[in-house]
Write a protein that holds these residues in place. Structure first.
Motif, mmCIF file in Angstrom:
data_model
loop_
_atom_site.group_PDB
_atom_site.id
_atom_site.type_symbol
_atom_site.label_atom_id
_atom_site.label_comp_id
_atom_site.label_asym_id
_atom_site.label_seq_id
_atom_site.Cartn_x
_atom_site.Cartn_y
_atom_site.Cartn_z
ATOM 1 N N LYS A 1 0.839 -1.205 0.000
ATOM 2 C CA LYS A 1 0.000 0.000 0.000
ATOM 3 C C LYS A 1 0.866 1.244 0.000
ATOM 4 O O LYS A 1 2.030 1.197 0.404
ATOM 5 N N GLY B 1 -5.641 2.285 -1.868
ATOM 6 C CA GLY B 1 -4.595 1.617 -2.630
ATOM 7 C C GLY B 1 -4.048 0.352 -2.001
ATOM 8 O O GLY B 1 -2.951 -0.079 -2.339
ATOM 9 N N HIS C 1 -3.468 -3.513 -1.436
ATOM 10 C CA HIS C 1 -3.544 -4.755 -2.204
ATOM 11 C C HIS C 1 -2.930 -5.884 -1.383
ATOM 12 O O HIS C 1 -1.927 -5.679 -0.703
ATOM 13 N N CYS D 1 3.188 -4.863 -7.980
ATOM 14 C CA CYS D 1 2.096 -4.067 -7.416
ATOM 15 C C CYS D 1 2.612 -2.727 -6.902
ATOM 16 O O CYS D 1 2.003 -1.683 -7.143
ATOM 17 N N GLU E 1 3.266 -0.457 -9.802
ATOM 18 C CA GLU E 1 2.016 0.064 -10.369
ATOM 19 C C GLU E 1 1.439 1.179 -9.498
ATOM 20 O O GLU E 1 0.955 2.193 -10.003
ATOM 21 N N LEU E 2 1.480 0.988 -8.179
ATOM 22 C CA LEU E 2 0.989 2.029 -7.273
ATOM 23 C C LEU E 2 1.844 3.286 -7.396
ATOM 24 O O LEU E 2 1.326 4.410 -7.409
ATOM 25 N N ASP F 1 3.568 4.233 -10.028
ATOM 26 C CA ASP F 1 3.263 4.846 -11.321
ATOM 27 C C ASP F 1 1.907 5.558 -11.333
ATOM 28 O O ASP F 1 1.706 6.496 -12.100
ATOM 29 N N SER F 2 0.981 5.116 -10.473
ATOM 30 C CA SER F 2 -0.345 5.741 -10.425
ATOM 31 C C SER F 2 -0.309 7.130 -9.794
ATOM 32 O O SER F 2 -1.266 7.887 -9.911
ATOM 33 N N GLY F 3 0.777 7.447 -9.095
ATOM 34 C CA GLY F 3 0.903 8.759 -8.483
ATOM 35 C C GLY F 3 0.295 8.877 -7.096
ATOM 36 O O GLY F 3 0.248 9.968 -6.527
ATOM 37 N N LEU F 4 -0.181 7.760 -6.530
ATOM 38 C CA LEU F 4 -0.762 7.823 -5.178
ATOM 39 C C LEU F 4 0.270 8.232 -4.129
ATOM 40 O O LEU F 4 -0.054 8.899 -3.163
#
Length: 81
Positions: free
Chosen positions: A11, A20, A22, A33, A36-37, A39-42
């Motif tokens: 997370k 976010g 997982h 994972c 990806e998190l 890259d999502s900008g979270l």
């Protein structure tokens, strides 16, 4: 064999307990994972921790106030759903 063996929670560091989050199995999936998190900008930092199965644990929230003298943690509060 326990179906949660090898499970990891991934997370964003600043996402709280639900944004976010997982649960994945294995190092490769956890790394994918986290990427990806990221890259999502979270967040720019991720937390990975072993999954605690059983549902017998308690979730606590600790508020931290930013003051001129530095951070001040308040008393933990149990989260009940």
């Amino acid at each position: 064999m326990d179906p949660t063996d090898g499970c990891v929670v991934v997370k964003p560091a600043r996402g709280g307990s639900s944004i976010g989050v997982h649960v994945v199995r294995g190092v490769e999936r956890a790394a994918r994972c986290a990427a990806e998190l990221f890259d999502s900008g979270l967040d720019t930092r991720m937390v990975m921790e072993r999954y605690a199965a059983g549902g017998g644990g308690k979730e606590l929230t600790i508020f931290v106030l930013g003051t001129l003298d530095g951070p001040v943690p308040l008393s933990p509060t149990e989260v009940e759903i």
